[in-house]
Design an enzyme around this catalytic site. Structure first.
Site, PDB file in Angstrom:
ATOM      1  N   GLY A  14       0.813  -1.213   0.000  1.00 65.60           N
ATOM      2  CA  GLY A  14       0.000   0.000   0.000  1.00 65.60           C
ATOM      3  C   GLY A  14       0.842   1.257   0.000  1.00 65.60           C
ATOM      4  N   SER A  16       1.224   3.400  -2.465  1.00 66.55           N
ATOM      5  CA  SER A  16       0.880   4.361  -3.523  1.00 66.55           C
ATOM      6  C   SER A  16       0.404   5.701  -2.990  1.00 66.55           C
ATOM      7  CB  SER A  16      -0.167   3.768  -4.464  1.00 66.55           C
ATOM      8  OG  SER A  16      -1.351   3.446  -3.760  1.00 66.55           O
ATOM      9  N   ASP A  65      -2.433  -7.018  -5.753  1.00 66.11           N
ATOM     10  CA  ASP A  65      -3.547  -6.973  -4.815  1.00 66.11           C
ATOM     11  C   ASP A  65      -3.143  -7.864  -3.649  1.00 66.11           C
ATOM     12  OD1 ASP A  65      -5.822  -7.421  -3.302  1.00 66.11           O
ATOM     13  OD2 ASP A  65      -7.165  -7.358  -5.040  1.00 66.11           O
ATOM     14  N   TYR A 157     -13.301  -3.368  10.586  1.00 68.96           N
ATOM     15  CA  TYR A 157     -11.985  -2.709  10.595  1.00 68.96           C
ATOM     16  C   TYR A 157     -11.266  -2.941  11.929  1.00 68.96           C
ATOM     17  CZ  TYR A 157      -8.538   1.060  10.066  1.00 68.96           C
ATOM     18  OH  TYR A 157      -7.382   1.781   9.990  1.00 68.96           O
TER      19      TYR A 157
HETATM   20  P1  NAP Z   1      -5.007   5.280   2.188  1.00 69.99           P
HETATM   21  O1  NAP Z   1      -4.519   6.672   2.018  1.00 69.99           O
HETATM   22  O2  NAP Z   1      -6.410   4.963   1.811  1.00 69.99           O
HETATM   23  O3  NAP Z   1      -3.999   4.281   1.454  1.00 69.99           O
HETATM   24  C1  NAP Z   1      -4.254   2.912   1.460  1.00 69.99           C
HETATM   25  C2  NAP Z   1      -3.176   2.190   0.701  1.00 69.99           C
HETATM   26  O4  NAP Z   1      -3.486   0.783   0.707  1.00 69.99           O
HETATM   27  C3  NAP Z   1      -3.091   2.629  -0.752  1.00 69.99           C
HETATM   28  O5  NAP Z   1      -1.754   2.712  -1.158  1.00 69.99           O
HETATM   29  C4  NAP Z   1      -3.813   1.497  -1.494  1.00 69.99           C
HETATM   30  O6  NAP Z   1      -3.253   1.348  -2.791  1.00 69.99           O
HETATM   31  C5  NAP Z   1      -3.442   0.302  -0.624  1.00 69.99           C
HETATM   32  N1  NAP Z   1      -4.371  -0.816  -0.798  1.00 69.99           N
HETATM   33  C6  NAP Z   1      -5.682  -0.890  -0.472  1.00 69.99           C
HETATM   34  N2  NAP Z   1      -6.194  -2.082  -0.828  1.00 69.99           N
HETATM   35  C7  NAP Z   1      -5.173  -2.785  -1.382  1.00 69.99           C
HETATM   36  C8  NAP Z   1      -5.068  -4.080  -1.953  1.00 69.99           C
HETATM   37  N3  NAP Z   1      -6.124  -4.923  -2.007  1.00 69.99           N
HETATM   38  N4  NAP Z   1      -3.869  -4.476  -2.440  1.00 69.99           N
HETATM   39  C9  NAP Z   1      -2.802  -3.647  -2.403  1.00 69.99           C
HETATM   40  N5  NAP Z   1      -2.834  -2.425  -1.871  1.00 69.99           N
HETATM   41  C10 NAP Z   1      -4.014  -1.989  -1.367  1.00 69.99           C
HETATM   42  O7  NAP Z   1      -4.895   4.812   3.735  1.00 69.99           O
HETATM   43  P2  NAP Z   1      -3.901   5.267   4.895  1.00 69.99           P
HETATM   44  O8  NAP Z   1      -4.645   6.165   5.791  1.00 69.99           O
HETATM   45  O9  NAP Z   1      -2.598   5.687   4.331  1.00 69.99           O
HETATM   46  O10 NAP Z   1      -3.759   3.873   5.676  1.00 69.99           O
HETATM   47  C11 NAP Z   1      -2.572   3.089   5.650  1.00 69.99           C
HETATM   48  C12 NAP Z   1      -2.652   2.089   6.787  1.00 69.99           C
HETATM   49  O11 NAP Z   1      -2.719   2.769   8.039  1.00 69.99           O
HETATM   50  C13 NAP Z   1      -3.898   1.201   6.726  1.00 69.99           C
HETATM   51  O12 NAP Z   1      -3.584  -0.105   7.149  1.00 69.99           O
HETATM   52  C14 NAP Z   1      -4.813   1.857   7.725  1.00 69.99           C
HETATM   53  O13 NAP Z   1      -5.770   0.965   8.230  1.00 69.99           O
HETATM   54  C15 NAP Z   1      -3.836   2.325   8.769  1.00 69.99           C
HETATM   55  N6  NAP Z   1      -4.337   3.390   9.620  1.00 69.99           N
HETATM   56  C16 NAP Z   1      -4.680   4.586   9.108  1.00 69.99           C
HETATM   57  C17 NAP Z   1      -5.176   5.585   9.957  1.00 69.99           C
HETATM   58  C18 NAP Z   1      -5.562   6.946   9.475  1.00 69.99           C
HETATM   59  O14 NAP Z   1      -6.069   7.731  10.303  1.00 69.99           O
HETATM   60  N7  NAP Z   1      -5.361   7.296   8.213  1.00 69.99           N
HETATM   61  C19 NAP Z   1      -5.304   5.319  11.322  1.00 69.99           C
HETATM   62  C20 NAP Z   1      -4.958   4.079  11.802  1.00 69.99           C
HETATM   63  C21 NAP Z   1      -4.453   3.114  10.960  1.00 69.99           C
HETATM   64  P3  NAP Z   1      -4.107   0.980  -4.110  1.00 69.99           P
HETATM   65  O15 NAP Z   1      -5.474   1.588  -3.941  1.00 69.99           O
HETATM   66  O16 NAP Z   1      -3.286   1.570  -5.206  1.00 69.99           O
HETATM   67  O17 NAP Z   1      -4.131  -0.511  -4.150  1.00 69.99           O
END
Ligand code: NAP
Length: 249
Positions: A14, A16, A65, A157
């Site tokens: 992830g 990207s 994926d 989640y």
């Molecule tokens: P984001 O901006 O939505 O980015 C999610 C990333 O995951 C993207 O690069 C997406 O790439 C990738 N992804 C999703 N489904 C995928 C799949 N099936 N295969 C491969 N890649 C996949 O989310 P984020 O906020 O940066 O979150 C990153 C991590 O931190 C996650 O595990 C999230 O649960 C965790 N987190 C986030 C927060 C927050 O407040 N933002 C808080 C706690 C934990 P593609 O769409 O290109 O595949």
């Protein structure tokens, strides 16, 4: 100071956008050879590569994926063939499909569990095999504060993120004697596309629960990941590091 990840092969799922992209940039800026696995390439892939090259690192995208077993196996095989055995693996890919439990479709439950939790198992199953042979390495899994506290509307989640904590501690115990460390990061509210749908009212309420009084940036998670990835954390394993402005104290 010597670059913290000089020539280390790092895998980030992830990568990207959001937190993953920030981790890719931070690691590459420390001289790492980073491979990121996602379904789409980063919007500014050229900028990411140029920044990495300037710091003596590199960034390569592998379309994958992470919920799909065959794609994960092929992607890690490609990393090993093109870069070598990973020194660092970050399981960061994640999605949300929020809703109250009695209205939640099975598909929304399964998509979240597969993307957020099963993916970490699939990646580690193949990558850790190489890492234990090398008798070195750091695995970092992205959990969340809601995996610790729970959150109404996020049963799928938070179950996936609580699962990540159990997975992290169990794997840490399995591989510690082979020199591989396994830790989790539990972010609080971080500004990414995952959280930009939260309305003004919801955000204001969340702010009241954050002692530092603000949301975090993706790079603030990347800095914690860099610590756990590097030898600065050489005696840290099985830990869940909250990076949440005090939210889940
Ligand atoms: P984001 O901006 O939505 O980015 C999610 C990333 O995951 C993207 O690069 C997406 O790439 C990738 N992804 C999703 N489904 C995928 C799949 N099936 N295969 C491969 N890649 C996949 O989310 P984020 O906020 O940066 O979150 C990153 C991590 O931190 C996650 O595990 C999230 O649960 C965790 N987190 C986030 C927060 C927050 O407040 N933002 C808080 C706690 C934990 P593609 O769409 O290109 O595949």
């Amino acid at each position: 100071m010597e670059a913290l990840l000089k020539d280390k092969v790092c895998v980030v799922t992830g990568g990207s956008k959001g937190i993953g992209r920030a981790i890719v940039a931070r690691f590459a800026a420390q001289g790492a050879k980073v491979f990121y696995l996602s379904r789409s390439e980063a919007d500014d892939a050229a900028g990411l590569a140029a920044g990495a090259a300037a710091a003596g690192g590199s960034v390569a995208w592998i379309a994958c994926d992470v919920a799909k077993e065959a794609e994960v196996e092929a992607a890690i095989a490609r990393v090993v063939a093109e870069g070598g055995v990973p020194a660092v693996v970050v399981n960061n890919a994640g999605v949300t499909r929020d809703g109250l439990v009695f209205r939640m479709k099975l598909e929304d439950w399964e998509t979240v569990l597969a993307t957020n939790l099963t993916s970490a198992f699939l990646v580690c199953r193949v990558a850790a095999r190489h890492m234990i042979k090398a008798r070195a390495g750091s695995i970092i899994n992205l959990s969340s504060v809601v995996g610790i506290t729970g959150n109404g509307g996020q049963t799928n989640y938070s179950a996936s993120k609580a699962g990540i904590i159990g997975f992290t501690k169990s794997l840490a115990k399995e591989v510690a004697s082979r020199g591989v460390r396994v830790n989790a990061i539990a972010p609080g509210l971080i500004d990414t596309s995952m959280t930009d749908q939260i309305g003004a009212e919801g955000r204001a309420k969340l702010m009241e629960s954050i002692p530092l009084g603000r949301s975090g940036s993706p790079d603030e998670i990347a800095k914690a990941a860099l610590f756990l990835a590097s030898d600065l954390a050489s005696y840290v394993t099985g830990e869940v590091l909250k990076v949440d402005g005090g939210m889940a104290m």
